[in-house]
Scaffold this motif. Structure first.
Motif, PDB file in Angstrom:
ATOM      1  N   ALA A 190      17.672  -5.973 -22.096  1.00  0.00           N
ATOM      2  CA  ALA A 190      16.295  -6.164 -21.621  1.00  0.00           C
ATOM      3  C   ALA A 190      15.631  -4.825 -21.296  1.00  0.00           C
ATOM      4  O   ALA A 190      14.449  -4.616 -21.609  1.00  0.00           O
ATOM      5  N   VAL A 191      16.375  -3.916 -20.690  1.00  0.00           N
ATOM      6  CA  VAL A 191      15.831  -2.590 -20.394  1.00  0.00           C
ATOM      7  C   VAL A 191      15.500  -1.864 -21.701  1.00  0.00           C
ATOM      8  O   VAL A 191      14.445  -1.233 -21.829  1.00  0.00           O
ATOM      9  N   ALA A 192      16.377  -1.977 -22.688  1.00  0.00           N
ATOM     10  CA  ALA A 192      16.106  -1.372 -24.001  1.00  0.00           C
ATOM     11  C   ALA A 192      14.832  -1.964 -24.602  1.00  0.00           C
ATOM     12  O   ALA A 192      13.998  -1.234 -25.155  1.00  0.00           O
ATOM     13  N   ALA A 193      14.656  -3.274 -24.480  1.00  0.00           N
ATOM     14  CA  ALA A 193      13.446  -3.928 -25.009  1.00  0.00           C
ATOM     15  C   ALA A 193      12.199  -3.405 -24.308  1.00  0.00           C
ATOM     16  O   ALA A 193      11.167  -3.177 -24.950  1.00  0.00           O
ATOM     17  N   LEU A 194      12.277  -3.207 -23.004  1.00  0.00           N
ATOM     18  CA  LEU A 194      11.126  -2.671 -22.261  1.00  0.00           C
ATOM     19  C   LEU A 194      10.796  -1.248 -22.704  1.00  0.00           C
ATOM     20  O   LEU A 194       9.623  -0.882 -22.831  1.00  0.00           O
ATOM     21  N   LEU A 195      11.826  -0.459 -22.954  1.00  0.00           N
ATOM     22  CA  LEU A 195      11.606   0.911 -23.428  1.00  0.00           C
ATOM     23  C   LEU A 195      10.995   0.916 -24.828  1.00  0.00           C
ATOM     24  O   LEU A 195      10.105   1.723 -25.134  1.00  0.00           O
ATOM     25  N   ILE A 196      11.451   0.015 -25.683  1.00  0.00           N
ATOM     26  CA  ILE A 196      10.878  -0.109 -27.032  1.00  0.00           C
ATOM     27  C   ILE A 196       9.407  -0.506 -26.924  1.00  0.00           C
ATOM     28  O   ILE A 196       8.545   0.045 -27.624  1.00  0.00           O
ATOM     29  N   ALA A 197       9.114  -1.449 -26.028  1.00  0.00           N
ATOM     30  CA  ALA A 197       7.723  -1.866 -25.818  1.00  0.00           C
ATOM     31  C   ALA A 197       6.881  -0.702 -25.283  1.00  0.00           C
ATOM     32  O   ALA A 197       5.716  -0.541 -25.680  1.00  0.00           O
ATOM     33  N   LEU A 198       7.450   0.110 -24.410  1.00  0.00           N
ATOM     34  CA  LEU A 198       6.739   1.277 -23.886  1.00  0.00           C
ATOM     35  C   LEU A 198       6.351   2.216 -25.024  1.00  0.00           C
ATOM     36  O   LEU A 198       5.210   2.694 -25.085  1.00  0.00           O
ATOM     37  N   SER A 199       7.271   2.473 -25.934  1.00  0.00           N
ATOM     38  CA  SER A 199       6.947   3.308 -27.089  1.00  0.00           C
ATOM     39  C   SER A 199       5.825   2.679 -27.905  1.00  0.00           C
ATOM     40  O   SER A 199       4.922   3.374 -28.388  1.00  0.00           O
ATOM     41  N   GLY A 200       5.864   1.354 -28.048  1.00  0.00           N
ATOM     42  CA  GLY A 200       4.806   0.658 -28.768  1.00  0.00           C
ATOM     43  C   GLY A 200       3.459   0.802 -28.095  1.00  0.00           C
ATOM     44  O   GLY A 200       2.426   0.981 -28.758  1.00  0.00           O
ATOM     45  N   LEU A 201       3.433   0.742 -26.765  1.00  0.00           N
ATOM     46  CA  LEU A 201       2.175   0.909 -26.027  1.00  0.00           C
ATOM     47  C   LEU A 201       1.632   2.328 -26.179  1.00  0.00           C
ATOM     48  O   LEU A 201       0.416   2.529 -26.323  1.00  0.00           O
ATOM     49  N   LEU A 240       5.703  -2.331 -34.974  1.00  0.00           N
ATOM     50  CA  LEU A 240       7.148  -2.602 -35.044  1.00  0.00           C
ATOM     51  C   LEU A 240       7.795  -2.626 -33.663  1.00  0.00           C
ATOM     52  O   LEU A 240       8.655  -3.473 -33.394  1.00  0.00           O
ATOM     53  N   SER A 241       7.380  -1.717 -32.795  1.00  0.00           N
ATOM     54  CA  SER A 241       7.990  -1.659 -31.463  1.00  0.00           C
ATOM     55  C   SER A 241       7.606  -2.869 -30.614  1.00  0.00           C
ATOM     56  O   SER A 241       8.474  -3.504 -30.003  1.00  0.00           O
ATOM     57  N   LEU A 242       6.320  -3.184 -30.574  1.00  0.00           N
ATOM     58  CA  LEU A 242       5.900  -4.335 -29.763  1.00  0.00           C
ATOM     59  C   LEU A 242       6.427  -5.640 -30.353  1.00  0.00           C
ATOM     60  O   LEU A 242       6.874  -6.529 -29.618  1.00  0.00           O
ATOM     61  N   GLY A 243       6.407  -5.750 -31.677  1.00  0.00           N
ATOM     62  CA  GLY A 243       6.960  -6.944 -32.322  1.00  0.00           C
ATOM     63  C   GLY A 243       8.453  -7.070 -32.080  1.00  0.00           C
ATOM     64  O   GLY A 243       8.958  -8.148 -31.754  1.00  0.00           O
ATOM     65  N   GLY A 244       9.177  -5.957 -32.214  1.00  0.00           N
ATOM     66  CA  GLY A 244      10.621  -5.968 -31.980  1.00  0.00           C
ATOM     67  C   GLY A 244      10.973  -6.285 -30.542  1.00  0.00           C
ATOM     68  O   GLY A 244      11.899  -7.054 -30.269  1.00  0.00           O
ATOM     69  N   ALA A 245      10.234  -5.708 -29.605  1.00  0.00           N
ATOM     70  CA  ALA A 245      10.484  -5.998 -28.187  1.00  0.00           C
ATOM     71  C   ALA A 245      10.241  -7.471 -27.892  1.00  0.00           C
ATOM     72  O   ALA A 245      10.996  -8.092 -27.130  1.00  0.00           O
ATOM     73  N   ALA A 246       9.210  -8.046 -28.509  1.00  0.00           N
ATOM     74  CA  ALA A 246       8.938  -9.479 -28.310  1.00  0.00           C
ATOM     75  C   ALA A 246      10.074 -10.329 -28.872  1.00  0.00           C
ATOM     76  O   ALA A 246      10.502 -11.294 -28.229  1.00  0.00           O
ATOM     77  N   VAL A 247      10.573  -9.970 -30.040  1.00  0.00           N
ATOM     78  CA  VAL A 247      11.692 -10.716 -30.641  1.00  0.00           C
ATOM     79  C   VAL A 247      12.924 -10.626 -29.747  1.00  0.00           C
ATOM     80  O   VAL A 247      13.597 -11.632 -29.502  1.00  0.00           O
ATOM     81  N   ILE A 248      13.204  -9.438 -29.246  1.00  0.00           N
ATOM     82  CA  ILE A 248      14.355  -9.271 -28.342  1.00  0.00           C
ATOM     83  C   ILE A 248      14.173 -10.144 -27.108  1.00  0.00           C
ATOM     84  O   ILE A 248      15.111 -10.836 -26.680  1.00  0.00           O
ATOM     85  N   GLY A 249      12.990 -10.139 -26.541  1.00  0.00           N
ATOM     86  CA  GLY A 249      12.714 -10.960 -25.369  1.00  0.00           C
ATOM     87  C   GLY A 249      12.900 -12.440 -25.645  1.00  0.00           C
ATOM     88  O   GLY A 249      13.478 -13.176 -24.837  1.00  0.00           O
TER      89      GLY A 249
END
Length: 160
Positions: free
Chosen positions: A69-80, A144-153
């Motif tokens: 989950a922390v990795a997903a949040l970091l991926i989402a941060l990069s997407g933002l 890709l980052s926001l989509g990937g973070a959403a999929v992980i979530g």
């Protein structure tokens, strides 16, 4: 670990690795020089790789899920950050760095203007070096980052 959680861990590890490989590949073999905001997008991916790797080695199901989950949040941060950078490239809003502002200004002497021009970075943050279908690399990172973070979530939530 459920199959969904295992998939989430794999995506959390592979997505930032692939995005970083693409960034480094475009830099080292494609001749694209990263700007300051490009580097900003990379840092959360580096941290996400570390967290996702830990998710494979830490003991306990809840620790694995937490690290994923922390990795997903970091991926989402990069997407933002990618969304912000793409907006600067498309001139939807001004950038906040010296690499996206003009060197001149009212009330500035010509000597000061020349000093600013010479001190400005060579790679501008507000000009996309490469696009495909009108989308810049920052835009693709955002998608890709926001989509990937959403999929992980979703995969983590599905297991609950």
């Amino acid at each position: 670990m459920t199959q969904s959680q295992t998939r989430a861990r794999l995506i959390a590890l592979l997505l930032p690795l692939l995005l970083l490989a693409g960034a480094w590949g475009s830099q080292l073999t494609g001749g694209l020089a990263p700007c300051e905001m490009c580097h900003w997008q990379r840092w959360p991916h580096y941290a996400a790789v570390v967290c996702a790797a830990f998710a494979f080695i830490v003991p306990g199901r809840s620790s694995k899920v937490t690290m994923t989950a922390v990795a997903a949040l970091l991926i989402a941060l990069s997407g933002l950050i990618g969304v912000f950078h793409a907006g600067v490239e498309y001139h939807w809003w001004p950038g906040i760095t010296a690499c996206s502002t003009m060197a001149g200004g009212e009330g500035v002497s010509t000597d000061e203007m020349l000093r600013r021009i010479l001190a400005a970075p060579v790679v501008r943050c507000d000009a996309a070096q490469w696009t495909l279908f009108g989308v810049s690399l920052a835009g693709y990172n955002a998608i890709l980052s926001l989509g990937g973070a959403a999929v992980i979530g979703v995969l983590i939530g599905k297991a609950r």
